[in-house]
Scaffold this motif. Structure first.
Motif, PDB file in Angstrom:
ATOM      1  N   ARG A   1      66.167  34.407  41.984  1.00 37.17           N
ATOM      2  CA  ARG A   1      64.872  35.081  42.272  1.00 37.17           C
ATOM      3  C   ARG A   1      64.184  35.502  40.838  1.00 37.17           C
ATOM      4  O   ARG A   1      63.071  35.298  40.943  1.00 37.17           O
ATOM      5  CB  ARG A   1      64.973  36.450  43.095  1.00 37.17           C
ATOM      6  N   ARG A   2      64.846  36.479  40.134  1.00 37.11           N
ATOM      7  CA  ARG A   2      64.054  36.914  39.007  1.00 37.11           C
ATOM      8  C   ARG A   2      63.561  35.728  37.940  1.00 37.11           C
ATOM      9  O   ARG A   2      62.438  35.776  37.772  1.00 37.11           O
ATOM     10  CB  ARG A   2      65.036  37.852  38.238  1.00 37.11           C
TER      11      ARG A   2
ATOM     12  N   LEU B   1      51.482  27.101  24.050  1.00 34.23           N
ATOM     13  CA  LEU B   1      51.848  27.355  25.476  1.00 34.23           C
ATOM     14  C   LEU B   1      50.607  26.724  26.450  1.00 34.23           C
ATOM     15  O   LEU B   1      50.918  26.283  27.581  1.00 34.23           O
ATOM     16  CB  LEU B   1      51.858  29.035  25.713  1.00 34.23           C
TER      17      LEU B   1
ATOM     18  N   LEU C   1      43.060  34.159  27.979  1.00 35.52           N
ATOM     19  CA  LEU C   1      44.426  34.786  28.591  1.00 35.52           C
ATOM     20  C   LEU C   1      45.544  34.975  27.338  1.00 35.52           C
ATOM     21  O   LEU C   1      46.458  35.462  27.440  1.00 35.52           O
ATOM     22  CB  LEU C   1      45.324  33.813  29.571  1.00 35.52           C
ATOM     23  N   GLN C   2      44.890  34.655  26.199  1.00 34.69           N
ATOM     24  CA  GLN C   2      45.493  34.926  24.914  1.00 34.69           C
ATOM     25  C   GLN C   2      46.730  34.019  25.062  1.00 34.69           C
ATOM     26  O   GLN C   2      47.904  34.530  24.679  1.00 34.69           O
ATOM     27  CB  GLN C   2      45.964  36.421  24.753  1.00 34.69           C
ATOM     28  N   LEU C   3      46.730  32.933  25.400  1.00 31.96           N
ATOM     29  CA  LEU C   3      47.870  31.931  25.344  1.00 31.96           C
ATOM     30  C   LEU C   3      47.923  31.158  23.981  1.00 31.96           C
ATOM     31  O   LEU C   3      46.785  30.926  23.421  1.00 31.96           O
ATOM     32  CB  LEU C   3      47.657  30.556  26.434  1.00 31.96           C
TER      33      LEU C   3
ATOM     34  N   VAL D   1      41.101  47.401  45.380  1.00 26.12           N
ATOM     35  CA  VAL D   1      41.575  48.101  43.989  1.00 26.12           C
ATOM     36  C   VAL D   1      41.729  46.718  43.338  1.00 26.12           C
ATOM     37  O   VAL D   1      42.932  46.164  43.756  1.00 26.12           O
ATOM     38  CB  VAL D   1      42.356  49.024  44.024  1.00 26.12           C
TER      39      VAL D   1
ATOM     40  N   SER E   1      42.996  47.051  50.499  1.00 28.20           N
ATOM     41  CA  SER E   1      43.860  48.167  51.104  1.00 28.20           C
ATOM     42  C   SER E   1      44.086  47.843  52.612  1.00 28.20           C
ATOM     43  O   SER E   1      43.086  48.168  53.461  1.00 28.20           O
ATOM     44  CB  SER E   1      43.490  49.451  50.829  1.00 28.20           C
ATOM     45  N   THR E   2      45.280  47.310  52.839  1.00 20.39           N
ATOM     46  CA  THR E   2      45.338  46.694  54.346  1.00 20.39           C
ATOM     47  C   THR E   2      46.004  47.539  55.366  1.00 20.39           C
ATOM     48  O   THR E   2      46.041  47.150  56.331  1.00 20.39           O
ATOM     49  CB  THR E   2      46.030  45.335  54.161  1.00 20.39           C
ATOM     50  N   GLY E   3      46.662  48.516  54.673  1.00 20.91           N
ATOM     51  CA  GLY E   3      47.666  49.516  55.600  1.00 20.91           C
ATOM     52  C   GLY E   3      48.853  48.741  55.900  1.00 20.91           C
ATOM     53  O   GLY E   3      49.209  47.675  55.465  1.00 20.91           O
ATOM     54  N   ALA E   4      49.613  49.302  56.842  1.00 19.88           N
ATOM     55  CA  ALA E   4      51.028  49.129  57.108  1.00 19.88           C
ATOM     56  C   ALA E   4      51.159  47.842  58.041  1.00 19.88           C
ATOM     57  O   ALA E   4      51.934  47.121  58.100  1.00 19.88           O
ATOM     58  CB  ALA E   4      51.556  50.330  57.861  1.00 19.88           C
ATOM     59  N   HIS E   5      49.794  47.766  59.118  1.00 17.66           N
ATOM     60  CA  HIS E   5      49.830  46.603  59.860  1.00 17.66           C
ATOM     61  C   HIS E   5      48.573  45.970  59.738  1.00 17.66           C
ATOM     62  O   HIS E   5      48.347  45.091  60.437  1.00 17.66           O
ATOM     63  CB  HIS E   5      49.884  47.226  61.126  1.00 17.66           C
ATOM     64  N   GLY E   6      48.043  45.862  58.648  1.00 24.57           N
ATOM     65  CA  GLY E   6      46.729  45.087  58.215  1.00 24.57           C
ATOM     66  C   GLY E   6      45.705  45.597  59.021  1.00 24.57           C
ATOM     67  O   GLY E   6      44.861  45.033  59.079  1.00 24.57           O
TER      68      GLY E   6
ATOM     69  N   PRO F   1      68.752  33.336  46.345  1.00 24.90           N
ATOM     70  CA  PRO F   1      68.259  34.842  46.173  1.00 24.90           C
ATOM     71  C   PRO F   1      68.807  35.048  44.700  1.00 24.90           C
ATOM     72  O   PRO F   1      68.069  36.029  44.134  1.00 24.90           O
ATOM     73  CB  PRO F   1      69.169  35.605  47.280  1.00 24.90           C
TER      74      PRO F   1
ATOM     75  N   HIS G   1      43.126  54.150  57.360  1.00 27.68           N
ATOM     76  CA  HIS G   1      44.041  53.736  56.119  1.00 27.68           C
ATOM     77  C   HIS G   1      45.271  52.859  57.030  1.00 27.68           C
ATOM     78  O   HIS G   1      45.777  52.183  56.144  1.00 27.68           O
ATOM     79  CB  HIS G   1      44.804  54.902  55.441  1.00 27.68           C
ATOM     80  N   ASP G   2      45.476  53.259  58.152  1.00 30.49           N
ATOM     81  CA  ASP G   2      46.714  52.632  58.841  1.00 30.49           C
ATOM     82  C   ASP G   2      47.832  52.776  58.121  1.00 30.49           C
ATOM     83  O   ASP G   2      48.463  51.720  57.791  1.00 30.49           O
ATOM     84  CB  ASP G   2      46.392  50.803  58.994  1.00 30.49           C
TER      85      ASP G   2
END
Lengths: 393, 393
Positions: free
Chosen positions: B7-8, B45, B39-41, B221, B226-231, B4, A316-317
């Motif tokens: 951003r949103r 649109l 995509l229900q555009l 998924v 799932s790459t984990g904390a450090h890949g 920044p 899982h890392d």
DNA sequence: ACCTTATGCTCGTACCACGAGGATAATGGA
DNA sequence: TCCATTATCCTCGTGGTACGAGCATAAGGT
């Protein structure tokens, strides 16, 4: 019901509101000014958002005690008429429940022992509690989450060695009502709680392992547990880390489960399998310092625990590993053996900075807290907020 | 550079455009009408979006061949001046690279064998290719993804038994430039490719396992690995499924790796460890039908493979398992043994409908395709689109 | 009293998404 | 050949969120 055509606009409408509520749960009792700063909201947007959410009973604001100069801000909290969820933790000997508002605080924590462990009896009890909470809170009750000490598969309790149940339908608990029932494995939900408000706060990827009867857990990334296709992920106890000659009640052989809990301790001591592996392990942990044979059994188990965790870190890392239930005292009973097995099981490049293995902070409340988190995640989702806002207030 | 504060708004501005490009990659050569429907555009649109994206060289439209009545629509594709990525797959004996546009199609697939396997020499070659592609495409080159047969840790190649490398810094490959380098384990990226365009399309959760030298893989998924904390996640080969008396080059003991690949086959046959475990295994697979001892060795390996996969299904709960590299022929060499070990390793409740185990479809191209997917995900992200649009065209 | 500091509020602007209505470009039959 | 049919595209007015500037407000300090 949102029309499918309006889908995109509806969801983006509640996007920021959902973020606000998620932030609020991570910072209970925080001020509106802190919210605006953390989420980089312009003061205009903060005004508009909190106003809208107050009008919808999603948020309450109270004057904050002034701290230094400047115009005083307000403290954010759950609205007294806002949505609530019911969290239930169904355990071997008893079950507990609590109500939580959108600020994440647990209220009315109540527990009672099972009179009988028969599924029908227990489920009837739970149904009664759900009905009582719904009577009290009415439409404010928006979700029920149920933590169970067993394997969940597509909303059913597939099997539970702890409870002695097999293939019990849980969705029937709220049948007839409109409140969704969200079931979850207790170890998975305890891991969720550790990731959000426990020992793994701040970690991007966290692995939680919990020993009671057998060992289960959860791998969370950014606070979201990996649940798998049917909600059955995290069954770490049923990996073939152990001795292939030992059959497991799960149907497989050589499961890690059998090397870790009270059954393993009994086997190492030459005793028959205990009826209550959890209680048996607790007893042994208490008397370990005075008994060499017991200490050796605990060392064997601590080693099996550490080695397996090393393998799971390779898979899982994670940034951090948290230990819940009996896992913490088991490690503490033989810390050197555990540490050697843990680092020995790591791939070489992990050994420079192995992920710290820390004790969980939620203790026995982990699953209950996790259930509340699961239910509140559902309630503060963008679609759920859109539904809530469509009702009159 | 986005301020920044903006951003949103910036991100939501490119939200739908990003979805359009993601959809386009899953449906290459699709029409604009199909896009709007999926995509229900609203048609308005769709007009606005495609127009905007065409002006930004993110999309090209060509008249579609009329099919029946109605106003003809247009076929969407990558713009001839649009962004591109470079995908590189660094393997034991050779390495290959390809350029891809936002439609996901691989162009200019080129390969060459290593003259020397010395890290400096190989990395210099790669640097040359990156420079050549940048010279040709200029600012259109937006990302470089590198698949490596080894363990990735925080952007470094931590260790590679295949290449014989240890702790090689990969980020230096694009140092000085502004193009991001995205490294990934080859098995992880092959799993990504299977999830998006291979045997696991449509599955929510998919587990890919790839045997070359050792065994690695990826759990995805919704198309995200799932790459984990450090890949470094996905090192399934280094779980203690095997015999604890066998030391693994990774530094641990009893690794699954040692039960699966050519080294395991040699051990079962009483032979010394082969210098090229992959080639050795291929030879044995070819002559298996004529040789009893070889068949028995293959059966032992297929059994170890199946049992381990059963354990991993318990952990991850995938919809489907895909087999890449030598895993597919290893299973095919002893399908009954594999199947028995697989279902035998599953928890009982999984046995009703065990996740199907299917052969990967990308073959040797999996990692290269996965690298392209990784790079294109980066390029079609909302922030990257905002950056791209800020440049003049 | 007045300044400083921190925060809240108002309002005009920008921009995406939506939906209605009309325009357009093909087919196919009279 | 012409026109109805069909499917799609385009235009435009409306609604809603986010943003930023400017101003208002409520405290503490001098």
């Amino acid at each position: 019901m949102a029309s499918p055509v309006r889908r995109r606009a509806q969801e983006s409408r509640w996007h920021t509101a959902s973020q606000v509520l998620a932030w609020l749960r991570l910072h209970p009792g925080a001020t509106r000014a802190a919210l605006a700063q953390d989420l980089q909201l312009s003061s205009g947007l903060a005004t508009e958002l909190t106003g809208r959410m107050r009008a919808l009973s999603l948020l309450a604001e109270a004057p904050a005690p002034p701290q230094g100069r400047g115009r005083p801000t307000t403290v954010l909290g759950a609205h007294p008429d806002g949505p609530v969820v019911l969290a239930i933790d169904l355990r071997m000997a008893d079950w507990r429940h609590a109500v939580a508002g959108v600020d994440g605080g647990l209220r009315d924590v109540t527990g009672s022992r099972h009179v009988s462990r028969d599924p029908e009896t227990v489920l009837a009890d739970i149904r009664r509690v759900i009905a009582a909470v719904r009577d009290r809170y009415g439409h404010r009750l928006r979700a029920v989450a149920l933590a169970v000490a067993g394997s969940i598969h597509d909303g059913r309790l597939a099997q539970s060695a702890t409870l002695g149940w097999r293939d019990v339908d849980l969705t029937a608990l709220t049948a007839g009502g409109t409140v969704p029932l969200l079931p979850g494995n207790d170890a998975t939900l305890a891991g969720l709680a550790e990731a959000r408000t426990g020992a793994a706060v701040g970690a991007r990827a966290a692995l939680h392992l919990m020993v009671e009867v057998g060992i289960g857990g959860a791998f969370t990334v950014d606070g979201q547990p990996s649940t798998g296709a049917h909600g059955a992920a995290g069954e770490y106890g049923h990996q073939p880390y152990g001795n292939r000659s030992l059959p497991c009640p799960c149907g497989s052989r050589g499961c890690w489960d059998l090397e870790i809990d009270g059954r393993a301790l009994a086997r190492h001591l030459g005793l028959p399998a205990p009826a209550d592996p959890r209680g048996f392990a607790r007893q042994l942990l208490d008397r370990a310092p005075r008994d060499t044979a017991t200490r050796q059994a605990l060392e064997a188990v601590a080693g099996a625990l550490g080695a397996g965790i090393g393998g799971l870190v390779n898979v899982h890392d994670p940034d951090v590993v948290t230990l819940g239930g009996l896992a913490a005292p088991l490690r503490a009973a033989a810390p050197e053996v555990f540490a050697a097995a843990y680092t020995g099981g790591l791939m070489a490049f992990h050994r420079g900075q192995p992920p710290p293995v820390v004790d969980a902070v939620h203790g026995d409340d982990g699953a209950l807290h996790g259930a509340a988190v699961l239910a509140l995640d559902h309630v503060t989702s963008e679609t759920a907020l859109a539904e809530w806002s469509a009702r009159p207030h």
